[in-house]
Design a protein around this motif. Structure first.
Motif, PDB file in Angstrom:
ATOM      1  N   ARG A 168       0.929  -1.290  -0.124  1.00 29.25           N
ATOM      2  CA  ARG A 168       0.031   0.052  -0.035  1.00 29.25           C
ATOM      3  C   ARG A 168       0.855   1.292   0.160  1.00 29.25           C
ATOM      4  N   ARG A 169       0.399   2.286  -0.645  1.00 32.22           N
ATOM      5  CA  ARG A 169       1.171   3.619  -0.781  1.00 32.22           C
ATOM      6  C   ARG A 169       1.266   4.173   0.454  1.00 32.22           C
ATOM      7  N   ASP A 170       0.556   4.024   1.333  1.00 25.81           N
ATOM      8  CA  ASP A 170       0.540   4.602   2.863  1.00 25.81           C
ATOM      9  C   ASP A 170       1.489   4.097   3.671  1.00 25.81           C
ATOM     10  N   VAL A 171       2.284   2.894   3.244  1.00 29.80           N
ATOM     11  CA  VAL A 171       2.878   2.066   4.330  1.00 29.80           C
ATOM     12  C   VAL A 171       4.216   2.588   4.428  1.00 29.80           C
ATOM     13  N   ASP A 172       4.658   2.971   5.568  1.00 28.64           N
ATOM     14  CA  ASP A 172       6.140   3.368   5.917  1.00 28.64           C
ATOM     15  C   ASP A 172       6.935   2.100   5.952  1.00 28.64           C
ATOM     16  N   PRO A 173       7.914   1.897   5.276  1.00 27.69           N
ATOM     17  CA  PRO A 173       8.643   0.524   4.859  1.00 27.69           C
ATOM     18  C   PRO A 173       9.470   0.240   6.233  1.00 27.69           C
ATOM     19  N   ARG A 174      10.171   1.258   6.726  1.00 23.63           N
ATOM     20  CA  ARG A 174      10.780   1.386   8.065  1.00 23.63           C
ATOM     21  C   ARG A 174      10.093   0.712   9.074  1.00 23.63           C
ATOM     22  N   ILE A 175       8.844   0.939   9.406  1.00 20.98           N
ATOM     23  CA  ILE A 175       7.980   0.319  10.442  1.00 20.98           C
ATOM     24  C   ILE A 175       7.452  -1.064   9.995  1.00 20.98           C
ATOM     25  N   ALA A 176       7.159  -1.081   8.489  1.00 20.40           N
ATOM     26  CA  ALA A 176       6.530  -2.422   8.046  1.00 20.40           C
ATOM     27  C   ALA A 176       7.357  -3.496   8.218  1.00 20.40           C
ATOM     28  N   VAL A 204       5.755 -13.611   7.479  1.00 17.46           N
ATOM     29  CA  VAL A 204       5.606 -12.771   6.234  1.00 17.46           C
ATOM     30  C   VAL A 204       4.144 -12.854   5.566  1.00 17.46           C
ATOM     31  N   ASP A 205       3.411 -13.947   5.680  1.00 17.26           N
ATOM     32  CA  ASP A 205       2.283 -14.246   5.134  1.00 17.26           C
ATOM     33  C   ASP A 205       1.293 -13.046   6.193  1.00 17.26           C
ATOM     34  N   TYR A 206       1.388 -13.274   7.484  1.00 15.57           N
ATOM     35  CA  TYR A 206       0.321 -12.452   8.126  1.00 15.57           C
ATOM     36  C   TYR A 206       0.722 -10.990   8.028  1.00 15.57           C
ATOM     37  N   ALA A 207       1.876 -10.467   7.628  1.00 13.22           N
ATOM     38  CA  ALA A 207       2.274  -9.143   7.772  1.00 13.22           C
ATOM     39  C   ALA A 207       1.792  -8.584   6.406  1.00 13.22           C
ATOM     40  N   LEU A 208       1.921  -9.432   5.145  1.00 18.50           N
ATOM     41  CA  LEU A 208       1.443  -9.041   3.980  1.00 18.50           C
ATOM     42  C   LEU A 208       0.015  -8.822   3.766  1.00 18.50           C
ATOM     43  N   TYR A 209      -0.682  -9.820   4.150  1.00 18.90           N
ATOM     44  CA  TYR A 209      -1.886 -10.219   4.013  1.00 18.90           C
ATOM     45  C   TYR A 209      -2.898  -9.619   5.350  1.00 18.90           C
ATOM     46  N   GLY A 210      -2.374  -9.274   6.257  1.00 17.14           N
ATOM     47  CA  GLY A 210      -3.110  -9.133   7.775  1.00 17.14           C
ATOM     48  C   GLY A 210      -3.922 -10.101   8.175  1.00 17.14           C
ATOM     49  N   LEU A 211      -4.215  -9.783   9.549  1.00 21.31           N
ATOM     50  CA  LEU A 211      -4.844 -10.715  10.256  1.00 21.31           C
ATOM     51  C   LEU A 211      -6.290 -10.697   9.914  1.00 21.31           C
ATOM     52  N   ALA A 212      -6.975  -9.504   9.563  1.00 17.11           N
ATOM     53  CA  ALA A 212      -8.313  -9.511   9.308  1.00 17.11           C
ATOM     54  C   ALA A 212      -8.883 -10.134   8.108  1.00 17.11           C
ATOM     55  N   PRO A 213      -9.721 -10.677   7.889  1.00 17.77           N
ATOM     56  CA  PRO A 213     -10.453 -11.414   6.415  1.00 17.77           C
ATOM     57  C   PRO A 213     -10.439 -10.312   5.475  1.00 17.77           C
ATOM     58  N   ARG A 214      -9.928 -10.747   4.255  1.00 21.21           N
ATOM     59  CA  ARG A 214      -9.943  -9.869   3.076  1.00 21.21           C
ATOM     60  C   ARG A 214     -11.269 -10.239   2.245  1.00 21.21           C
TER      61      ARG A 214
ATOM     62  N   LEU B 203       1.455   0.166  14.299  1.00 22.90           N
ATOM     63  CA  LEU B 203       1.539  -1.483  14.074  1.00 22.90           C
ATOM     64  C   LEU B 203       0.280  -2.067  14.274  1.00 22.90           C
ATOM     65  N   VAL B 204      -0.581  -1.643  15.054  1.00 22.75           N
ATOM     66  CA  VAL B 204      -2.022  -2.562  15.041  1.00 22.75           C
ATOM     67  C   VAL B 204      -2.562  -2.419  13.700  1.00 22.75           C
ATOM     68  N   ASP B 205      -2.659  -1.281  12.976  1.00 21.86           N
ATOM     69  CA  ASP B 205      -3.406  -1.062  11.585  1.00 21.86           C
ATOM     70  C   ASP B 205      -2.453  -2.053  10.546  1.00 21.86           C
ATOM     71  N   TYR B 206      -1.270  -1.894  10.637  1.00 22.29           N
ATOM     72  CA  TYR B 206      -0.587  -2.721   9.649  1.00 22.29           C
ATOM     73  C   TYR B 206      -0.813  -4.205   9.816  1.00 22.29           C
ATOM     74  N   ALA B 207      -0.823  -4.632  11.101  1.00 27.22           N
ATOM     75  CA  ALA B 207      -1.024  -6.149  11.271  1.00 27.22           C
ATOM     76  C   ALA B 207      -2.425  -6.417  11.037  1.00 27.22           C
ATOM     77  N   LEU B 208      -3.371  -5.849  11.232  1.00 31.44           N
ATOM     78  CA  LEU B 208      -4.785  -6.124  11.063  1.00 31.44           C
ATOM     79  C   LEU B 208      -5.037  -6.156   9.646  1.00 31.44           C
TER      80      LEU B 208
END
Lengths: 214, 214
Positions: A168-176, A204-214, B203-208
């Motif tokens: 996503r464009r709004d993601v800060d890579p250093r935090i991500a 990696v899978d959790y971080a990229l696709y998130g914990l919430a359903p898509r 962190l919470v937003d990115y993770a979810l």
């Protein structure tokens, strides 16, 4: 036929340098950072104290370079070439960019798992990390020289993925990057859980696709 | 009118217990774990060594309970009531469940930020964490008694969110919580970046919601 003096001197220096690195790493692993001294390193390496002070200004300097060299040594057989150093602290290359972000991140994290489980790395790295927890100044120096350059390779890979529309464009890579790097670091530092390829793949899978359903 | 003996004895014990906790925490912060002794704690608390051994079997035991007590003390003013302990190591309650998972996680992490930045907590917790990095046995005991019970509160909250359809069914809550807990832990342990509410909210937003576009 007389051998040329320059290559011999270089070989001698190289041999001393290796002996000093090995002595510094084994000493810090056994005695901890506070009890490691330049005198102790010199004695174990079989060189004079002045040999060390000719090349480095302090025990922290010796250890910094010993760790940069060790990272190069342990990373190579693990196929970790992409995120290595040239032994002088300069980045040699970035994380591979095959176009498949998940696969690239998983490959680098698996190599990091190998490194963390390597006994040559484990004991000296723990001694240094433990000192960094209580000595903020030292911790910041080691992070800036040893850890942050590696994290910046993730930043570059995530930026490239962002340009490719995979992040996503709004993601800060250093935090991500912390979403998959820090869990592995905490498990290693605090013994909070097993360290396996399955585990880092899952991060990696959790971080990229998130914990919430898509 | 004579006062009843039982409450007086209880008050005296309570006062000694508090003095022993304070002595143990300040000593470990100043001298580090290896140099902290039961004798030193007793001397600083102004009690006899036998008073300590009547209640605890080792310095590790004293420190464990001192930290459980400290977590309760520092958590309270920060509004951290949800994830506290009763001072004897038992969980008192879970993370609030308002139905808004992101808000609940952000609130608890903000309280953790307050705790990590609290100087009463910082120095003794660092001394103990540093020792846990190099002493695996001690590290595992402290994690099992101090950290894991708190992490299990996140597990429970994430399970409830999963039941409510807010977390994917295939997600392992014990790993998932590390996506927002471990980055904060690593920044605190290794000084890898600033610790702020904005940071933990992110962190919470990115993770979810994940790093990849939805």
């Amino acid at each position: 036929m007389a051998s040329k003096p320059a290559p011999d001197a270089t070989r001698r220096s190289e041999k001393s340098r290796r002996a000093i690195y090995a002595a510094a790493l084994s000493l810090v692993a056994e005695a901890g950072y506070p009890k490691t001294t330049v005198e102790g390193i010199a004695a174990r390496a079989g060189v004079g104290k002045q040999t060390i002070y000719r090349w480095w200004s302090s025990k922290a300097d010796v250890l910094l370079e010993a760790f940069l060299d060790l990272a190069e040594q342990t990373a190579r057989p693990a196929g970790h070439d992409g995120a290595g150093h040239d032994g002088a602290g300069h980045e040699t290359a970035g994380i591979p960019d095959t176009g498949d972000l998940a696969a690239d991140l998983k490959a680098v994290l698996r190599a990091t798992v190998d490194e963390l489980l390597d006994p040559r790395f484990d004991a000296p790295a723990r001694a240094l990390a433990a000192e960094g927890v209580v000595d903020e100044r030292l911790g910041r120096v080691f992070v800036a020289r040893l850890l942050e350059p590696q994290l910046q390779l993730y930043v570059a890979r995530l930026r490239s993925a962002r340009d490719a529309g995979q992040i996503r464009r709004d993601v800060d890579p250093r935090i991500a990057l912390e979403l998959f790097v820090s869990p592995l670091a905490q498990r290693w530092l605090q013994h909070t859980g097993p360290i396996t390829y399955d585990y880092t793949d899952t991060l990696v899978d959790y971080a990229l696709y998130g914990l919430a359903p898509r």
